[in-house]
Motif scaffolding. Structure first.
Motif, short mmCIF file in Angstrom:
data_model
loop_
_atom_site.label_atom_id
_atom_site.label_comp_id
_atom_site.label_asym_id
_atom_site.label_seq_id
_atom_site.Cartn_x
_atom_site.Cartn_y
_atom_site.Cartn_z
N GLU A 56 0.83 -1.20 0.00
CA GLU A 56 0.00 0.00 0.00
C GLU A 56 0.87 1.25 0.00
OE1 GLU A 56 -0.43 -2.56 1.97
OE2 GLU A 56 -2.52 -3.22 1.88
N ILE A 57 2.04 1.14 0.59
CA ILE A 57 2.96 2.28 0.58
C ILE A 57 3.31 2.61 -0.87
CG2 ILE A 57 5.27 3.06 1.21
CD1 ILE A 57 5.11 1.26 3.66
N ALA A 58 3.67 1.59 -1.62
CA ALA A 58 4.00 1.83 -3.02
C ALA A 58 2.76 2.30 -3.77
CB ALA A 58 4.55 0.55 -3.65
N ALA A 59 1.61 1.70 -3.48
CA ALA A 59 0.39 2.06 -4.23
C ALA A 59 0.09 3.55 -4.11
CB ALA A 59 -0.79 1.24 -3.72
N ILE A 60 0.12 4.07 -2.90
CA ILE A 60 -0.25 5.47 -2.73
C ILE A 60 0.81 6.37 -3.36
CG2 ILE A 60 0.76 5.86 -0.44
CD1 ILE A 60 -2.60 7.26 -1.67
N ASN A 61 2.05 5.92 -3.36
CA ASN A 61 3.08 6.75 -3.99
C ASN A 61 3.00 6.69 -5.52
OD1 ASN A 61 4.94 8.12 -1.92
ND2 ASN A 61 4.54 6.10 -1.05
N MET A 62 2.52 5.58 -6.05
CA MET A 62 2.24 5.52 -7.49
C MET A 62 1.10 6.47 -7.83
SD MET A 62 2.58 1.43 -8.05
CE MET A 62 4.15 0.59 -7.84
N VAL A 63 0.09 6.46 -6.98
CA VAL A 63 -1.01 7.42 -7.16
C VAL A 63 -0.45 8.84 -7.14
CG1 VAL A 63 -3.04 8.42 -6.02
CG2 VAL A 63 -2.82 5.94 -6.24
N TYR A 64 0.42 9.09 -6.20
CA TYR A 64 1.04 10.42 -6.06
C TYR A 64 1.73 10.80 -7.38
CZ TYR A 64 4.00 13.94 -3.62
OH TYR A 64 4.65 15.07 -3.21
N GLY A 65 2.51 9.88 -7.92
CA GLY A 65 3.22 10.15 -9.16
C GLY A 65 2.27 10.42 -10.31
N ALA A 66 1.29 9.53 -10.48
CA ALA A 66 0.34 9.69 -11.58
C ALA A 66 -0.43 11.00 -11.42
CB ALA A 66 -0.61 8.50 -11.63
N ALA A 67 -0.77 11.33 -10.17
CA ALA A 67 -1.53 12.56 -9.91
C ALA A 67 -0.68 13.79 -10.25
CB ALA A 67 -1.98 12.61 -8.45
N CYS A 68 0.61 13.72 -9.99
CA CYS A 68 1.50 14.83 -10.34
C CYS A 68 1.49 15.07 -11.85
CB CYS A 68 2.93 14.56 -9.88
SG CYS A 68 3.17 14.75 -8.12
N ALA A 69 1.32 13.99 -12.60
CA ALA A 69 1.27 14.13 -14.06
C ALA A 69 -0.11 14.60 -14.52
CB ALA A 69 1.61 12.79 -14.71
N GLY A 70 -1.00 14.86 -13.57
CA GLY A 70 -2.32 15.39 -13.92
C GLY A 70 -3.37 14.33 -14.17
N ALA A 71 -3.04 13.08 -13.87
CA ALA A 71 -3.97 12.00 -14.15
C ALA A 71 -5.03 11.90 -13.06
CB ALA A 71 -3.23 10.67 -14.26
N ARG A 72 -6.17 11.31 -13.43
CA ARG A 72 -7.17 10.95 -12.44
C ARG A 72 -6.74 9.61 -11.87
NH1 ARG A 72 -12.95 13.02 -13.59
NH2 ARG A 72 -12.42 15.11 -14.23
N ALA A 73 -6.11 9.68 -10.71
CA ALA A 73 -5.51 8.48 -10.14
C ALA A 73 -6.22 8.10 -8.85
CB ALA A 73 -4.03 8.71 -9.85
N MET A 74 -6.30 6.79 -8.60
CA MET A 74 -6.96 6.35 -7.38
C MET A 74 -6.34 5.07 -6.86
SD MET A 74 -10.55 4.52 -8.51
CE MET A 74 -10.88 3.91 -6.86
N THR A 75 -6.65 4.79 -5.61
CA THR A 75 -6.34 3.50 -5.01
C THR A 75 -7.49 3.13 -4.11
OG1 THR A 75 -4.73 2.23 -3.71
CG2 THR A 75 -5.12 4.51 -3.04
N SER A 76 -7.51 1.86 -3.72
CA SER A 76 -8.51 1.45 -2.74
C SER A 76 -7.86 0.48 -1.80
CB SER A 76 -9.71 0.82 -3.43
OG SER A 76 -9.32 -0.38 -4.06
N SER A 77 -8.38 0.44 -0.58
CA SER A 77 -7.81 -0.46 0.40
C SER A 77 -8.80 -0.64 1.53
CB SER A 77 -6.48 0.11 0.92
OG SER A 77 -5.81 -0.85 1.71
N SER A 78 -8.33 -1.28 2.58
CA SER A 78 -9.11 -1.39 3.80
C SER A 78 -8.18 -1.02 4.95
CB SER A 78 -9.66 -2.82 3.95
OG SER A 78 -10.37 -2.93 5.16
N SER A 79 -8.77 -0.80 6.08
CA SER A 79 -8.12 -0.16 7.22
C SER A 79 -6.61 -0.35 7.40
CB SER A 79 -8.87 -0.58 8.48
OG SER A 79 -10.25 -0.43 8.25
N PRO A 80 -6.09 -1.59 7.51
CA PRO A 80 -4.64 -1.70 7.73
C PRO A 80 -3.84 -1.09 6.58
CG PRO A 80 -5.71 -3.79 8.17
CD PRO A 80 -6.73 -2.90 7.51
N GLY A 81 -4.36 -1.20 5.38
CA GLY A 81 -3.68 -0.62 4.22
C GLY A 81 -3.72 0.90 4.25
#
Ligand SMILES: Cc1ncc(C[n+]2csc(CCOP(=O)(O)OP(=O)(O)O)c2C)c(N)n1
Ligand code: SF4
Ligand SMILES: [Mg+2]
Lengths: 367, 185, 272
Positions: A56-81
């Protein structure tokens, strides 16, 4: 569009796709996994980005990267994630890039279990990461509402350059209900004027959350706070159900709120004029509306699948004007209509006997 | 008015699928409906159940403590739900497997030799749909034809060869209720 | 501030016909003072990257993902788009960028603490996926930014603020050889180690950076250049002694060399 029966997690995924999500990054965790699996099937078909991250650490940082490029980026998880994502969420908030996160909450703390819970309320609304920020947190109670909020989430995220969190729970993720899907929107063509995608024909841009100078960072914070104020003023959402003539008010969100609707009807059948106030936005919390409703009430019952988290927001809105009771189930136990109805009736009876003032207890039922 | 149904059995008996078929049929009949499964480790090998709530207004709680109708496909399910069925409600159970009598007198217990009927239709895998045929004949939830239609549409393609036996089982379950002249309501 | 002295910009100077420009400020390097200590390798490595970007004429489509570490402000020093990652997460952030911008040149710039410690998982999995990104891995054997604590790359016996008696392999393990490890992964197109301890080595370093970018232009997979770099401040050495330390102490633990070079790169006859 005709109605179709959808599973919650898959409906959320399809709604995101129809809202034009460009990229999904995620990591499997129950009870959210069907969302990721649906994305794994659909996104490549549409020529969009799906990637199962290593954590999940990598996932949110991938979202961060894609979002910086202006993309509509998302992730999903559950509490521990979501706990693991806090660092990334804070960076995203500090950099003011938009993204959407789905949290299908499960029982905690720790590994807990995979049953429905609302125990991430504080984490999502108050402490989604270090530093001063709040994501916009939306809590649907039905699958149709989940789809509609998901569909609106990217526009909200981009309008305010903020994080939008769809807060559901295992019940919402796993259940099926008829849904009318919104139309398919094409992914956005233009890149926003703050995004980084190569400094062609313009000065370079940098997206950062780092401001070493205290005064400068304070100014950034002031700007962030001003933006949050605008969101707080403009994005409060709620539903009032049978509140017009109500003497007693139940306050609940998400899955619990829809269960409470059944309980309110049951209480009315037993002669107690009960109503329901359902916050849809958990941050910003619709305190103003709740405060107005309180004036006519003789008592308030807060019901949550946690130990009393939204309860604090209710208390602040109520300001001691009427007694507030609390019914909480934890560990993945879902409060059922009969126990909520019994609590409403009990509240009304003790109130009539005049000894209910200030009553506030945590009820724990054993099956 | 909302009607709640719990379908329960061993994992692999198709309790969740039968509930989905019912939910699809209800939706196609213009009703409001929710379906919610038990999920998690208990599904592996243990019992699995789902709750279906059908109504004319948007459904409030998708979960209930005291369901109006229960389909119990094994003994543990009868043990669990007999005390929980709402007074005046119905408990349909597979009498080929469950040999004990019911204790409650304020509910209608309906013994259905579903295992035997299913075998006659071609497979013990058809218990779930046999029971569903009985349920919708016993209680006016949705038309039998709507359930048949839902089966045609939603039986996964990889099981296409099971469509005919499923439809057979659906009607056999319905016929059993009619033949036994169990009071329907 | 050594990097300050490198800053003399010749761009606006008109050159008389009998003279020749032998030094020019790279267009890909911003015209701002750098904050690095005297003798620090970061500034020189930035400059090499900028020169390579200019030589390949990719400034307008290059993006840097800056680390948390002394090079945290790398995004201020490059004259192209960039973003600032969380500590160790640059490869994940670069993955997100590259998936959205597959035709851009995206590289991370990471220290040894950032890449080999807190971010070991992110770089490992970016490599496993063969993300076509560049990774400039600046190994100065310590956590520079936080004051010279032990890093996974600290040589055995080296004293740091968090290994005051010298790194003890029994309790603190041996230095990690991440570049060699990553070279075993098929998704990696290019994995080499270079050094900054002499002008000759620096030339080879620049050539390696250029090949790493070339690998990305050809879409070959992840390319990584580990660079043995000086941190005189935390090593408590003069800039010149620091270069000797790289040659004598670091290079024995971390020999320079090529651990993986994709065949298609070997045949590339680009000049540096
Ligand atoms: C999550 C987190 N933990 C710790 C830190 C503090 N921190 C900042 S830089 C750094 C080490 C950087 O070392 P390295 O990556 O080797 O870069 P260098 O400064 O040596 O170039 C640490 C531990 C942080 N910013 N974030
Ligand atoms: S502390 Fe070390 S790595 Fe950091 S700027 Fe100074 S010399 Fe360079
Ligand atoms: Mg370092």
């Amino acid at each position: 569009m005709a109605r179709a029966l959808w599973k919650g997690n898959e409906a959320l995924a399809e709604a995101a796709i129809r809202a034009g999500v460009d990229a999904f990054f995620g990591y499997p965790i129950t009870p959210q996994t069907e969302l990721l699996e649906y994305m794994a099937r659909r996104m490549p078909e549409l020529g969009r980005v799906f990637l199962q991250a290593e954590s999940e650490i990598a996932a949110i940082n991938m979202v961060y990267g894609a979002a910086c490029a202006g993309a509509r980026a998302m992730t999903s998880s559950s509490s521990p994630g979501i706990s693991l994502m806090q660092e990334g969420l804070s960076y995203i908030a500090g950099s003011e890039v938009p993204c959407v996160v789905v949290d299908i909450m499960r029982g905690g703390p720790g590994l807990g279990n995979i049953q429905p819970s609302q125990a991430d309320y504080f984490q999502l609304t108050r402490s989604a990461g270090h530093g001063d920020f709040h994501p916009l947190v939306l809590a649907p109670a039905t699958l149709q509402e989940a789809v509609d909020l998901m569909y609106a989430s990217f526009d909200l995220a981009f309008r305010y350059r903020t994080i939008v969190i769809i807060a559901g729970d295992g019940a919402l993720g796993q259940m099926m209900e008829p849904v009318e899907m919104p139309p398919m929107r094409p992914p956005a063509q233009d890149r926003p004027d703050w995004a980084v995608f190569g400094a062609k024909g313009r000065p370079p841009r940098a997206i950062t959350s780092l401001y070493l100078d205290a005064e400068e960072l304070e100014q950034v914070n002031q700007r962030l706070q001003a933006k949050l104020k605008v969101i707080a003023a403009g994005e409060q959402r709620w539903e009032c159900y049978l509140t017009e003539d109500a003497d007693y008010l139940v306050v609940a969100f998400g899955t619990v709120a829809r269960i409470a609707k059944s309980a309110v009807r049951a209480a009315r059948a037993m002669g107690v004029r009960a109503g329901l106030f359902r916050p849809i936005s958990l941050w910003p919390y619709p305190s103003g509306m709740l405060g107005t409703l309180i004036a006519q009430m003789r008592g308030v019952l807060v019901v949550e699948m946690n130990a009393g988290q939204m309860l604090e927001d209710v208390r602040m809105a109520v300001c001691g004007r009427v007694p507030v009771r609390f019914l909480g189930r934890m560990g993945g136990v879902i409060p059922l209509p009969d126990e909520i109805a019994a609590e409403i009736v009990h509240m009304a009876r003790t109130r009539q006997r005049g000894n209910g003032h200030g009553a506030q207890r945590l009820l724990q039922f054993k099956e | 008015m909302e009607t709640s149904i719990i379908i329960s059995g061993f994992g692999g008996q198709g309790a969740l699928f039968a509930g989905q078929v019912l939910a699809h049929a209800a939706m196609e009949s213009g009703k409001e409906v929710t379906w919610i499964p038990s999920y998690g480790p208990e599904m592996r090998g243990g019992t699995a159940h789902c709750t279906v709530v059908i109504g004319d207004e948007p459904i409030g709680s998708p979960l209930v403590r005291n369901p109006h109708c229960v389909i119990a496909m094994n003994l543990p399910s009868v043990d669990k739900y007999e005390p929980l069925v709402a007074a005046g409600g119905r408990l349909l159970y597979d009498s080929s497997l469950v040999k004990r009598p019911l204790h409650r007198t304020d509910i209608l217990g309906v013994a259905i030799p579903a295992h035997d009927i299913a075998l006659r239709c071609g497979s013990q895998q058809l218990v779930n749909i046999t029971m569903l045929g009985a349920l919708v004949t016993l209680c006016p939830l949705v038309e039998l034809a709507a359930v048949e239609q839902a089966l045609r549409i939603h039986l996964p393609e990889r099981h296409a060869e099971l469509l005919r036996p499923n439809i057979l089982a659906l009607h056999a379950g319905a016929a059993y209720i009619r033949e036994q002249r169990i009071a329907t309501s | 501030m050594t990097s300050l002295s490198l800053r003399a910009s010749l761009r606006e100077v008109s050159v008389p016909p009998q003279m020749e420009i032998v030094y020019a400020h790279p267009a890909a390097l911003a015209d701002v003072p750098m904050h690095y200590c005297p003798g620090c390798s970061h500034g020189a490595i930035h400059r090499m990257i900028a020169e390579v970007v200019d030589e390949l004429a990719i400034r307008e489509r290059t993006l840097c993902v800056a680390p948390v570490g002394c090079a945290v402000f790398a995004y201020k020093y490059f004259n192209f788009d960039s973003c600032e990652a969380a500590h160790g997460r640059a490869p994940a952030m670069a993955t997100g960028l590259k998936r959205i911008l597959p035709d851009r040149i995206i590289f991370t710039y990471q220290g040894d603490g950032d890449l080999a410690s807190i971010g070991a998982n992110e770089i490992l999995h970016a490599a496993l996926r063969g993300e076509p990104i560049g990774v400039i891995f600046v190994n100065n054997a310590v956590y520079g930014m936080t004051g010279g604590q032990m890093a996974p790359t600290t040589p055995v016996g080296m004293k740091t603020t968090s290994s005051p008696l010298g790194r003890d392999p029994l309790t603190q393990g041996r230095p990690i050889h991440l570049t060699e490890m990553l070279a075993t992964i098929s998704g990696v197109a290019y994995a080499v180690r270079r050094s900054m301890h002499s002008v000759a080595e620096m030339r080879k370093t620049k050539k390696a950076i250029r090949l790493a970018f070339q690998a990305q232009l050809q879409g070959l997979g992840l390319s990584l250049v580990e660079i043995l770099a000086a941190c005189p401040t935390n090593w408590r050495l003069t800039p010149v002694e620091a270069l000797d330390f790289i040659r004598d102490r670091m290079a024995s633990e971390y020999p320079v060399g090529d651990f993986k070079v994709d065949e298609r790169l070997r045949n590339w006859s680009g000049e540096c």
